[in-house]
Design a protein around this motif. Structure first.
Motif, PDB file in Angstrom:
ATOM      1  N   VAL A  41       0.802  -1.188  -0.042  1.00  0.00           N
ATOM      2  CA  VAL A  41      -0.001   0.183   0.060  1.00  0.00           C
ATOM      3  C   VAL A  41       0.906   1.342  -0.066  1.00  0.00           C
ATOM      4  N   LYS A  42       1.952   1.229   0.752  1.00  0.00           N
ATOM      5  CA  LYS A  42       2.942   2.473   0.614  1.00  0.00           C
ATOM      6  C   LYS A  42       3.545   2.524  -0.709  1.00  0.00           C
ATOM      7  N   ILE A  43       3.809   1.637  -1.469  1.00  0.00           N
ATOM      8  CA  ILE A  43       4.425   1.568  -2.665  1.00  0.00           C
ATOM      9  C   ILE A  43       3.066   2.410  -3.755  1.00  0.00           C
ATOM     10  N   LEU A  44       2.009   1.912  -3.659  1.00  0.00           N
ATOM     11  CA  LEU A  44       0.681   2.174  -4.261  1.00  0.00           C
ATOM     12  C   LEU A  44       0.423   3.637  -3.961  1.00  0.00           C
ATOM     13  N   SER A  45       0.768   4.122  -2.731  1.00  0.00           N
ATOM     14  CA  SER A  45       0.330   5.355  -2.249  1.00  0.00           C
ATOM     15  C   SER A  45       1.320   6.402  -2.973  1.00  0.00           C
ATOM     16  N   ALA A  46       2.594   5.730  -2.962  1.00  0.00           N
ATOM     17  CA  ALA A  46       3.796   6.797  -3.368  1.00  0.00           C
ATOM     18  C   ALA A  46       3.511   6.884  -4.957  1.00  0.00           C
TER      19      ALA A  46
END
Length: 227
Positions: A41-46
């Motif tokens: 999710v952190k990657i997708l948020s980034a």
């Protein structure tokens, strides 16, 4: 795992602004741990694909951006090479700036997103998967823009790339080949400069990448469109 979450979003027919399953629900559906899901999710948020609102949950990001209105204005048709030059001149300016800023602002999850996108391009080249290449290349450039922490850069990078894809209606883009091996090396140079915090090297590497990509596109346009 980030790719699996995107597949789940698409498979469920979720649209920008729709609420997503919780991290626990995603972990259960995908057969993994909440920790793994949280990192994805952190990657997708980034890269601007997911929005996490504290106390409210996860939402599919609205990728329309500040240039959304221009998307309804019609096709970009490169009827002469000047149109292509102008588009790539614009991309050169914006992506050099994005890479320069990303080198000083990128967080660890954002660096991970850039690296994951570059790896996706390598897998696409190894398998000859054009669709995977396009997805990885989009995520690579958008991840860098996101790491610049400037929403206007994200929107303009996304819009410029949309115009490039749209122009494929008259043959601007083709199958994997041509500049793709050079592009992989250039992606690596951009990523390493950002990872090590070398802002000027990152900007220069991005400019070289866009210049070489333009030359490849120009040859393809001349071959397919202008005879």
């Amino acid at each position: 795992m980030a790719e699996q979450i995107l597949e789940l979003i698409n498979g469920a027919g979720l649209r920008p602004g729709d609420r997503m399953p919780t991290e626990n629900e995603l972990a259960a559906r995908l057969g993994t741990s909440r920790t793994v899901v949280r990192e994805a999710v952190k990657i997708l948020s980034a890269i601007g694909r997911v929005r996490a609102h504290k106390g409210r949950g996860l939402y599919v990001a609205d990728d329309d951006g500040v240039l959304g209105a221009t998307r309804r204005e019609g096709f970009f048709l490169p009827t002469d090479l000047d149109h292509v030059y102008m588009l790539f001149e614009f991309r050169r300016v914006q992506e050099s700036a994005a890479s320069r800023l990303a080198a000083t602002r990128a967080t660890p999850p954002e660096l991970q997103a850039i690296e994951a996108a570059a790896d996706m391009c390598h897998r696409a080249h190894a398998t000859g998967d054009t669709e995977l290449w396009n997805q990885g290349d989009d995520q690579f450039h958008l991840s860098i823009a996101a790491a610049a922490h400037n929403p206007f850069l994200v929107s303009t990078v996304r819009e410029a790339r949309r115009l490039v894809r749209q122009s494929s209606t008259i043959g601007l883009q083709g199958t994997l080949g041509g500049h793709v091996e050079g592009a992989l090396q250039e992606h690596t140079a951009i990523y390493e400069a950002i990872r090590t915090g070398n802002a000027e090297a990152a900007a220069q590497a991005a400019a070289i990448h866009l210049d070489n990509t333009l030359e490849d596109y120009r040859r393809e346009i001349q071959r397919r469109v202008f005879g």
